[in-house]
Design an enzyme around this catalytic site. Sequence first.
Site, PDB file in Angstrom:
ATOM      1  N   ASN A  88       0.873  -1.275  -0.075  1.00  0.00           N
ATOM      2  CA  ASN A  88      -0.148  -0.455  -0.164  1.00  0.00           C
ATOM      3  C   ASN A  88       1.067   1.323  -0.149  1.00  0.00           C
ATOM      4  O   ASN A  88       1.375   1.616   1.282  1.00  0.00           O
ATOM      5  CB  ASN A  88      -1.481  -0.120   1.558  1.00  0.00           C
ATOM      6  CG  ASN A  88      -1.735   1.799   1.180  1.00  0.00           C
ATOM      7  OD1 ASN A  88      -2.022   2.413   0.451  1.00  0.00           O
ATOM      8  ND2 ASN A  88      -2.029   1.408   2.630  1.00  0.00           N
ATOM      9  N   TRP A  89       0.874   2.116  -1.500  1.00  0.00           N
ATOM     10  CA  TRP A  89       2.199   3.247  -1.082  1.00  0.00           C
ATOM     11  C   TRP A  89       1.569   4.258  -0.844  1.00  0.00           C
ATOM     12  O   TRP A  89       2.091   4.847  -0.856  1.00  0.00           O
ATOM     13  CB  TRP A  89       2.081   2.912  -2.935  1.00  0.00           C
ATOM     14  CG  TRP A  89       3.166   1.891  -3.069  1.00  0.00           C
ATOM     15  CD1 TRP A  89       2.481   1.047  -3.058  1.00  0.00           C
ATOM     16  CD2 TRP A  89       3.288   1.744  -4.536  1.00  0.00           C
ATOM     17  NE1 TRP A  89       4.031  -0.080  -4.395  1.00  0.00           N
ATOM     18  CE2 TRP A  89       4.291   0.375  -4.854  1.00  0.00           C
ATOM     19  CE3 TRP A  89       3.249   2.870  -6.161  1.00  0.00           C
ATOM     20  CZ2 TRP A  89       4.569   0.182  -5.441  1.00  0.00           C
ATOM     21  CZ3 TRP A  89       4.122   2.305  -7.108  1.00  0.00           C
ATOM     22  CH2 TRP A  89       4.298   0.977  -7.172  1.00  0.00           C
ATOM     23  N   LYS A  90       0.196   4.200  -0.235  1.00  0.00           N
ATOM     24  CA  LYS A  90      -0.483   5.652   0.133  1.00  0.00           C
ATOM     25  C   LYS A  90      -0.224   6.223  -0.808  1.00  0.00           C
ATOM     26  O   LYS A  90      -0.478   6.743  -2.045  1.00  0.00           O
ATOM     27  CB  LYS A  90      -0.221   6.017   1.454  1.00  0.00           C
ATOM     28  CG  LYS A  90      -0.223   4.376   2.090  1.00  0.00           C
ATOM     29  CD  LYS A  90      -0.167   4.570   4.484  1.00  0.00           C
ATOM     30  CE  LYS A  90      -0.081   3.344   4.779  1.00  0.00           C
ATOM     31  NZ  LYS A  90      -0.070   3.452   5.959  1.00  0.00           N
ATOM     32  N   HIS A 101      -9.577   1.519   5.244  1.00  0.00           N
ATOM     33  CA  HIS A 101      -8.393   1.305   5.553  1.00  0.00           C
ATOM     34  C   HIS A 101      -8.165   2.207   7.026  1.00  0.00           C
ATOM     35  O   HIS A 101      -8.899   2.914   7.732  1.00  0.00           O
ATOM     36  CB  HIS A 101      -7.258   1.565   5.046  1.00  0.00           C
ATOM     37  CG  HIS A 101      -5.672   1.989   5.668  1.00  0.00           C
ATOM     38  ND1 HIS A 101      -4.765   2.634   6.646  1.00  0.00           N
ATOM     39  CD2 HIS A 101      -4.794   0.371   5.625  1.00  0.00           C
ATOM     40  CE1 HIS A 101      -4.014   2.468   6.930  1.00  0.00           C
ATOM     41  NE2 HIS A 101      -3.574   1.102   5.907  1.00  0.00           N
ATOM     42  N   GLU A 155      -6.386   4.524   8.221  1.00  0.00           N
ATOM     43  CA  GLU A 155      -6.568   6.619   7.274  1.00  0.00           C
ATOM     44  C   GLU A 155      -7.670   6.860   6.990  1.00  0.00           C
ATOM     45  O   GLU A 155      -7.977   7.817   6.895  1.00  0.00           O
ATOM     46  CB  GLU A 155      -5.125   6.017   6.689  1.00  0.00           C
ATOM     47  CG  GLU A 155      -3.536   6.071   7.993  1.00  0.00           C
ATOM     48  CD  GLU A 155      -2.839   5.258   6.990  1.00  0.00           C
ATOM     49  OE1 GLU A 155      -2.582   4.943   5.958  1.00  0.00           O
ATOM     50  OE2 GLU A 155      -2.110   5.052   7.340  1.00  0.00           O
ATOM     51  N   GLU A 176      -5.081  -4.640  10.836  1.00  0.00           N
ATOM     52  CA  GLU A 176      -3.926  -4.210  11.066  1.00  0.00           C
ATOM     53  C   GLU A 176      -3.987  -3.039  12.156  1.00  0.00           C
ATOM     54  O   GLU A 176      -4.706  -2.117  12.630  1.00  0.00           O
ATOM     55  CB  GLU A 176      -3.851  -2.709  10.144  1.00  0.00           C
ATOM     56  CG  GLU A 176      -3.849  -3.564   8.547  1.00  0.00           C
ATOM     57  CD  GLU A 176      -3.033  -2.612   7.472  1.00  0.00           C
ATOM     58  OE1 GLU A 176      -1.692  -2.458   6.742  1.00  0.00           O
ATOM     59  OE2 GLU A 176      -3.768  -1.416   7.264  1.00  0.00           O
ATOM     60  N   GLY A 226       3.300   2.595  10.692  1.00  0.00           N
ATOM     61  CA  GLY A 226       3.904   3.708  10.738  1.00  0.00           C
ATOM     62  C   GLY A 226       4.399   3.861  12.084  1.00  0.00           C
ATOM     63  O   GLY A 226       5.235   5.316  12.057  1.00  0.00           O
ATOM     64  N   SER A 271       4.032  -1.903  10.631  1.00  0.00           N
ATOM     65  CA  SER A 271       5.093  -1.242  10.626  1.00  0.00           C
ATOM     66  C   SER A 271       6.119  -3.023  10.248  1.00  0.00           C
ATOM     67  O   SER A 271       6.870  -3.602  10.975  1.00  0.00           O
ATOM     68  CB  SER A 271       5.698  -1.586  12.152  1.00  0.00           C
ATOM     69  OG  SER A 271       5.089  -0.031  12.717  1.00  0.00           O
ATOM     70  N   GLY A 302       3.209  -1.675   4.227  1.00  0.00           N
ATOM     71  CA  GLY A 302       2.701   0.142   3.693  1.00  0.00           C
ATOM     72  C   GLY A 302       4.689   1.209   3.706  1.00  0.00           C
ATOM     73  O   GLY A 302       5.076   0.670   2.357  1.00  0.00           O
ATOM     74  N   GLY A 303       5.407   1.046   5.052  1.00  0.00           N
ATOM     75  CA  GLY A 303       6.388   2.180   4.223  1.00  0.00           C
ATOM     76  C   GLY A 303       7.502   0.607   3.867  1.00  0.00           C
ATOM     77  O   GLY A 303       8.071   1.272   2.766  1.00  0.00           O
TER      78      GLY A 303
HETATM   79  P1  13P Z   1       3.067   0.776   7.686  1.00  0.00           P
HETATM   80  O1  13P Z   1       3.838  -0.683   7.341  1.00  0.00           O
HETATM   81  O2  13P Z   1       4.089   1.813   7.056  1.00  0.00           O
HETATM   82  O3  13P Z   1       3.093   0.102   9.033  1.00  0.00           O
HETATM   83  O4  13P Z   1       2.098   0.507   7.308  1.00  0.00           O
HETATM   84  C1  13P Z   1       0.942  -0.798   7.105  1.00  0.00           C
HETATM   85  C2  13P Z   1      -0.476   0.366   6.655  1.00  0.00           C
HETATM   86  O5  13P Z   1      -1.415   0.478   6.901  1.00  0.00           O
HETATM   87  C3  13P Z   1      -0.311  -0.857   5.360  1.00  0.00           C
HETATM   88  O6  13P Z   1      -1.655  -0.910   4.599  1.00  0.00           O
END
Ligand code: 13P
Length: 251
Positions: A9-11, A95, A97, A165, A171, A210, A231-232
């Site tokens: 997920n590149w956000k 998600h 967020e 999650e 993050g 993470s 994510g990251g």
């Molecule tokens: P991180 O891997 O950056 O913690 O993000 C997880 C995430 O929200 C994937 O959708």
Amino acid sequence: MREWIVAGNWKMHNTVAESTALAKAIKEGAVDIKDGSVILAPPFTSLHGVSEILKGSDLLLAAQNMHYEDKGAFTGEVSAPMLKDIGCSYVIIGHSERRKYFQEQNADVNLKIKKALSSELTPIMCVGETDEEREKGITQEIVGRQVDHGLKGVSRIENIVIAYEPVWAIGTGKVATPAQAQDVHAFIRKILNESYGKAANGIRILYGGSVTKDNIGDLIAMGDIDGALVGGASLKADGFLGIIREISGKK
Ligand code: 13P
């Protein structure tokens, strides 16, 4: 046997040029990996470019969100038919967020899940508790409600993926322990089993929060963890490919 999934997920990261370069590097690095699914979820503006790069490969494309109507006066929104048209086969729904910054409720998630299914997009439905909720001991109550309400009225779950999650792990570098994650994954499978019977055994439940190539090995060794939503660490080809390799060797 459930096939693993690793989704990136590149956000809200990457221009079209950055996205296509990253997709190309991942495609080249994942060429010999065939025993599971690798999914990339770039921002909307990069879907077309990444879709072109992924053509002819086994990598799959996902959107990070969608609206629950097919079309209409919904400024700024994108619909399921548009995502299908551009080459998506998956869509991330609910998600944390989206829930936190855009006030998405379980009822919205439910409408989107139904629309994704009727549009032949596989939804990756995200659930997870906050730090405060975990400290209060209400993780199961929160996650249970998100699952039940998100899937309300959904009669078949074969084409759904769930991502657990924990909000406190996203993050933050504070990854859930394998035991913490496994507990919640097993709980999710149990409640799916109560509603859908044996079909629950085939549902992929991904862990997110993470995840890195260094911590995924112990998580993926757990019985109910079927992959990762990253994510990251999905923003660099090496890190993401490292996660894929860890998982594909272990499941
Ligand atoms: P991180 O891997 O950056 O913690 O993000 C997880 C995430 O929200 C994937 O959708």
